[in-house]
Write a protein that holds these residues in place. Structure first.
Motif, PDB file in Angstrom:
ATOM      1  N   GLU A  56       0.797  -1.228   0.000  1.00 20.21           N
ATOM      2  CA  GLU A  56       0.000   0.000   0.000  1.00 20.21           C
ATOM      3  C   GLU A  56       0.831   1.281   0.000  1.00 20.21           C
ATOM      4  O   GLU A  56       0.312   2.352  -0.293  1.00 20.21           O
ATOM      5  CB  GLU A  56      -0.967  -0.022   1.195  1.00 20.21           C
ATOM      6  CG  GLU A  56      -0.347   0.253   2.562  1.00 20.21           C
ATOM      7  CD  GLU A  56       0.564  -0.865   3.064  1.00 20.21           C
ATOM      8  OE1 GLU A  56       1.317  -0.615   4.022  1.00 20.21           O
ATOM      9  OE2 GLU A  56       0.541  -1.985   2.502  1.00 20.21           O
ATOM     10  N   TRP A  57       2.126   1.184   0.299  1.00 18.68           N
ATOM     11  CA  TRP A  57       2.996   2.364   0.302  1.00 18.68           C
ATOM     12  C   TRP A  57       3.766   2.514  -1.012  1.00 18.68           C
ATOM     13  O   TRP A  57       4.748   3.237  -1.077  1.00 18.68           O
ATOM     14  CB  TRP A  57       3.976   2.278   1.477  1.00 18.68           C
ATOM     15  CG  TRP A  57       3.434   2.785   2.785  1.00 18.68           C
ATOM     16  CD1 TRP A  57       2.334   2.340   3.450  1.00 18.68           C
ATOM     17  CD2 TRP A  57       3.980   3.838   3.571  1.00 18.68           C
ATOM     18  NE1 TRP A  57       2.161   3.046   4.617  1.00 18.68           N
ATOM     19  CE2 TRP A  57       3.160   3.961   4.731  1.00 18.68           C
ATOM     20  CE3 TRP A  57       5.082   4.686   3.444  1.00 18.68           C
ATOM     21  CZ2 TRP A  57       3.402   4.909   5.733  1.00 18.68           C
ATOM     22  CZ3 TRP A  57       5.340   5.617   4.452  1.00 18.68           C
ATOM     23  CH2 TRP A  57       4.508   5.725   5.565  1.00 18.68           C
ATOM     24  N   VAL A  58       3.326   1.851  -2.062  1.00 16.60           N
ATOM     25  CA  VAL A  58       4.088   1.836  -3.304  1.00 16.60           C
ATOM     26  C   VAL A  58       4.296   3.240  -3.866  1.00 16.60           C
ATOM     27  O   VAL A  58       5.355   3.541  -4.449  1.00 16.60           O
ATOM     28  CB  VAL A  58       3.414   0.905  -4.343  1.00 16.60           C
ATOM     29  CG1 VAL A  58       2.014   1.384  -4.697  1.00 16.60           C
ATOM     30  CG2 VAL A  58       4.271   0.768  -5.586  1.00 16.60           C
ATOM     31  N   THR A 290      -0.614  -8.317  10.419  1.00 18.71           N
ATOM     32  CA  THR A 290      -0.782  -8.882   9.080  1.00 18.71           C
ATOM     33  C   THR A 290      -0.631 -10.401   9.104  1.00 18.71           C
ATOM     34  O   THR A 290       0.000 -10.949  10.009  1.00 18.71           O
ATOM     35  CB  THR A 290       0.259  -8.303   8.114  1.00 18.71           C
ATOM     36  OG1 THR A 290       1.575  -8.540   8.669  1.00 18.71           O
ATOM     37  CG2 THR A 290       0.062  -6.821   7.919  1.00 18.71           C
ATOM     38  N   ILE A 291      -1.161 -11.080   8.088  1.00 21.04           N
ATOM     39  CA  ILE A 291      -0.962 -12.518   7.960  1.00 21.04           C
ATOM     40  C   ILE A 291       0.435 -12.802   7.405  1.00 21.04           C
ATOM     41  O   ILE A 291       1.128 -13.706   7.864  1.00 21.04           O
ATOM     42  CB  ILE A 291      -2.037 -13.156   7.062  1.00 21.04           C
ATOM     43  CG1 ILE A 291      -3.410 -13.066   7.747  1.00 21.04           C
ATOM     44  CG2 ILE A 291      -1.695 -14.629   6.765  1.00 21.04           C
ATOM     45  CD1 ILE A 291      -4.552 -13.645   6.938  1.00 21.04           C
ATOM     46  N   ASN A 292       0.847 -12.013   6.385  1.00 22.03           N
ATOM     47  CA  ASN A 292       2.232 -12.130   5.935  1.00 22.03           C
ATOM     48  C   ASN A 292       3.005 -10.929   6.492  1.00 22.03           C
ATOM     49  O   ASN A 292       2.897 -10.656   7.678  1.00 22.03           O
ATOM     50  CB  ASN A 292       2.321 -12.258   4.418  1.00 22.03           C
ATOM     51  CG  ASN A 292       1.475 -11.239   3.678  1.00 22.03           C
ATOM     52  OD1 ASN A 292       0.908 -10.322   4.254  1.00 22.03           O
ATOM     53  ND2 ASN A 292       1.390 -11.399   2.364  1.00 22.03           N
ATOM     54  N   GLN A 293       3.747 -10.217   5.684  1.00 22.30           N
ATOM     55  CA  GLN A 293       4.486  -9.053   6.187  1.00 22.30           C
ATOM     56  C   GLN A 293       3.865  -7.732   5.749  1.00 22.30           C
ATOM     57  O   GLN A 293       4.204  -6.680   6.274  1.00 22.30           O
ATOM     58  CB  GLN A 293       5.947  -9.097   5.700  1.00 22.30           C
ATOM     59  CG  GLN A 293       6.685 -10.373   6.066  1.00 22.30           C
ATOM     60  CD  GLN A 293       6.822 -10.574   7.553  1.00 22.30           C
ATOM     61  OE1 GLN A 293       7.279  -9.690   8.265  1.00 22.30           O
ATOM     62  NE2 GLN A 293       6.410 -11.730   8.041  1.00 22.30           N
ATOM     63  N   SER A 294       2.965  -7.787   4.768  1.00 21.89           N
ATOM     64  CA  SER A 294       2.449  -6.578   4.131  1.00 21.89           C
ATOM     65  C   SER A 294       0.985  -6.359   4.459  1.00 21.89           C
ATOM     66  O   SER A 294       0.229  -7.309   4.674  1.00 21.89           O
ATOM     67  CB  SER A 294       2.612  -6.678   2.609  1.00 21.89           C
ATOM     68  OG  SER A 294       3.942  -6.993   2.258  1.00 21.89           O
ATOM     69  N   TRP A 295       0.568  -5.099   4.449  1.00 23.39           N
ATOM     70  CA  TRP A 295      -0.847  -4.761   4.625  1.00 23.39           C
ATOM     71  C   TRP A 295      -1.583  -4.885   3.288  1.00 23.39           C
ATOM     72  O   TRP A 295      -2.538  -5.632   3.167  1.00 23.39           O
ATOM     73  CB  TRP A 295      -0.989  -3.340   5.184  1.00 23.39           C
ATOM     74  CG  TRP A 295      -0.379  -3.148   6.535  1.00 23.39           C
ATOM     75  CD1 TRP A 295       0.822  -2.541   6.814  1.00 23.39           C
ATOM     76  CD2 TRP A 295      -0.912  -3.548   7.810  1.00 23.39           C
ATOM     77  NE1 TRP A 295       1.054  -2.548   8.167  1.00 23.39           N
ATOM     78  CE2 TRP A 295       0.011  -3.148   8.800  1.00 23.39           C
ATOM     79  CE3 TRP A 295      -2.070  -4.207   8.195  1.00 23.39           C
ATOM     80  CZ2 TRP A 295      -0.198  -3.392  10.161  1.00 23.39           C
ATOM     81  CZ3 TRP A 295      -2.287  -4.436   9.547  1.00 23.39           C
ATOM     82  CH2 TRP A 295      -1.368  -4.040  10.509  1.00 23.39           C
ATOM     83  N   GLY A 296      -1.106  -4.146   2.280  1.00 26.15           N
ATOM     84  CA  GLY A 296      -1.687  -4.271   0.951  1.00 26.15           C
ATOM     85  C   GLY A 296      -1.066  -5.444   0.201  1.00 26.15           C
ATOM     86  O   GLY A 296      -0.009  -5.965   0.589  1.00 26.15           O
ATOM     87  N   PHE A 297      -1.713  -5.862  -0.892  1.00 19.05           N
ATOM     88  CA  PHE A 297      -1.232  -7.010  -1.660  1.00 19.05           C
ATOM     89  C   PHE A 297       0.209  -6.800  -2.113  1.00 19.05           C
ATOM     90  O   PHE A 297       0.546  -5.783  -2.714  1.00 19.05           O
ATOM     91  CB  PHE A 297      -2.127  -7.238  -2.878  1.00 19.05           C
ATOM     92  CG  PHE A 297      -1.631  -8.323  -3.790  1.00 19.05           C
ATOM     93  CD1 PHE A 297      -1.589  -9.644  -3.368  1.00 19.05           C
ATOM     94  CD2 PHE A 297      -1.194  -8.016  -5.074  1.00 19.05           C
ATOM     95  CE1 PHE A 297      -1.128 -10.646  -4.205  1.00 19.05           C
ATOM     96  CE2 PHE A 297      -0.736  -9.010  -5.923  1.00 19.05           C
ATOM     97  CZ  PHE A 297      -0.695 -10.327  -5.482  1.00 19.05           C
ATOM     98  N   ASN A 298       1.045  -7.803  -1.812  1.00 14.82           N
ATOM     99  CA  ASN A 298       2.454  -7.761  -2.189  1.00 14.82           C
ATOM    100  C   ASN A 298       2.789  -9.085  -2.867  1.00 14.82           C
ATOM    101  O   ASN A 298       2.813 -10.133  -2.227  1.00 14.82           O
ATOM    102  CB  ASN A 298       3.341  -7.557  -0.962  1.00 14.82           C
ATOM    103  CG  ASN A 298       4.794  -7.287  -1.321  1.00 14.82           C
ATOM    104  OD1 ASN A 298       5.275  -7.750  -2.355  1.00 14.82           O
ATOM    105  ND2 ASN A 298       5.486  -6.543  -0.477  1.00 14.82           N
TER     106      ASN A 298
END
Length: 444
Positions: A56-58, A290-298
């Motif tokens: 999400e910070w892209v 988060t489930i992985n490391q990112s909030w938005g799709f990574n």
């Protein structure tokens, strides 16, 4: 002399305004009680940034200027978005509410905003209000809906003075802060008035850190300079609907008008991140992760937490008197990753068997760092044994009288001794659970 008197009166008025207390309405207090009972929610970070598969910070991380970023909405068409499927997934996971990004830091609204055409209905080929669809499905399935709203905005020209993020988007170094606040409040008001929501989850206040250029330098700041006029915004929300709950991810003690306190990627008061060092206030608590490391799709983030890690986070949150808001980041097509769906459903199965020890509970009086947390409901105390070294469990400073102790899973009795404030009992190998061995103590 007249100028002195006028100045004195102005200062008196300012003092009265600053000392104005927020008294939550009865409906608000009832909503807070529901919130504390809920314990588990779904966080959704989703926007046009998902198209780039870099979280999400892209826009910030890749220094994308506005005129290039504005191309993203023109081909954002999430044909696989299914509100019913997402809400059903939340229910299967045992979640009681959903919090979704209605506007993230990129400034793009994921609902039908009349304040700006920079939104999913007006600016994308998809042309549908996903927030409305979620609202309607949540009502059908008995799930409450919260609106995440970023006060930080990398797109709006009047977000000025600039904070320490979004400095390479091509905006002119001019702007009208009051005009931006009016824009922000207008969007917040339409969310409060036009959608059946349970509250707001604000973010981005931390961006206005004077003389800071990046997060690492900004970790220790405490904002004093830029006036967000939060109390004005909060008052407006509560005038629209007094039961709406307000939380702000500002990493500070709550201020007047807020109804719950959240901690990002951390249990309350732990500050393992370096930016969550706020003291614990008196309001209901929530922690998000988060489930992985990112909030938005990574696309390249395959570091998924195990089911055990997620359940233990939920248990520790409850044992620290907090809700657990667990994030998913839908893909560009609107679907949820299979790895995330599988984990959520498995957590839900654990809750089907053990939810009695989580939902509607409050923090118990027993904590052994990293090994035991406790929750309590009425005169029932649940010990969640997360780590065992040997069979014997010793709990010092136990000052409650005990009626009986049993294993939660099968209700078989547990032999114990309670002498001089030390509680002792054993957990044989065949009674240990893979994730969380729960001891049920009935207090006198």
């Amino acid at each position: 002399m007249k100028k002195i008197v006028i100045l004195f009166l102005v200062l008196i008025c300012q003092g009265l305004i600053s000392q104005e207390k927020y008294t939550p309405a009865k409906e608000n207090l009832e909503a807070r009680s529901w919130f504390e009972d809920a314990k588990f929610g779904m966080f959704i970070h989703w926007g046009v940034y998902s198209l780039l598969g870099d979280a999400e910070w892209v826009m910030q991380h890749q220094d994308i200027p506005i005129d290039r970023y504005e191309l993203l909405p023109t081909f954002f068409n999430p044909i696989d978005f299914d509100a019913k499927e997402i809400v059903t997934l939340a229910k299967e996971a045992g979640m009681k509410y959903i919090t979704i990004t209605t506007k993230h830091h990129d400034g793009f609204a994921m609902y039908d905003s009349k304040v700006s055409d920079y939104n999913i209905v007006a600016a994308t080929p998809y042309g549908k209000d996903i927030f409305r669809m979620l609202e309607q499905e949540c009502k059908k399935q008995g799930i409450k809906l919260f609106a995440y709203y970023s006060q930080l905005d990398w797109h709006h020209p009047d977000y000025f003075p600039r904070g320490w993020t979004g400095r390479k988007t091509g905006r002119p170094e001019t702007g009208n802060w009051e005009a931006y606040l009016a824009y922000q409040d207008a969007q917040i008001k339409e969310l409060a008035e036009n959608y059946d929501i349970a509250g707001f989850w604000f973010d981005g206040w931390w961006d206005q850190a004077p003389h800071k250029t990046d997060w690492h330098e900004a970790v220790e700041y405490r904002i004093k300079g830029i006036d967000w006029k939060l109390e004005r915004t909060y008052k407006m929300i509560h005038e629209v609907d007094p039961k709406l709950l307000i939380g702000n991810n500002h990493h500070e003690l709550p201020i007047a008008g807020e109804d719950f306190q959240m901690f990002e990627r951390d249990l309350p008061g732990k500050n393992t991140t370096g930016f969550g060092g706020a003291e614990i206030g008196s309001l209901p608590l929530e922690t998000c992760e988060t489930i992985n490391q990112s909030w938005g799709f990574n696309l390249q983030d395959g570091k998924h937490k195990s089911v055990k890690e997620l359940v233990l986070y939920l248990v520790k949150a409850a044992g620290n008197n907090a809700n657990f808001l667990l994030n998913v980041g839908p893909m560009p097509n609107g679907g949820i990753q299979e790895e995330h769906k599988t984990r959520l459903r498995t957590v839900g199965k654990w809750l089907q068997a053990n939810g009695e020890t989580i939902y509607g509970t409050r923090q118990g009086n027993v904590t052994v760092e990293e090994k035991i947390v406790s929750t309590q409901k009425g005169n029932i105390l649940y010990l969640h044994i997360l780590e065992l070294t040997g069979e014997e469990v010793r709990i010092p400073d136990f000052d409650r009288k005990i009626k009986k102790i049993s294993f939660f899973t099968d209700k078989t009795p547990v032999d114990f001794t309670l002498r001089k404030g030390e509680l002792k009992f054993s957990v044989p190998e065949n009674k240990r659970e893979h994730i969380d061995t729960i001891i049920e103590i009935t207090l006198k």
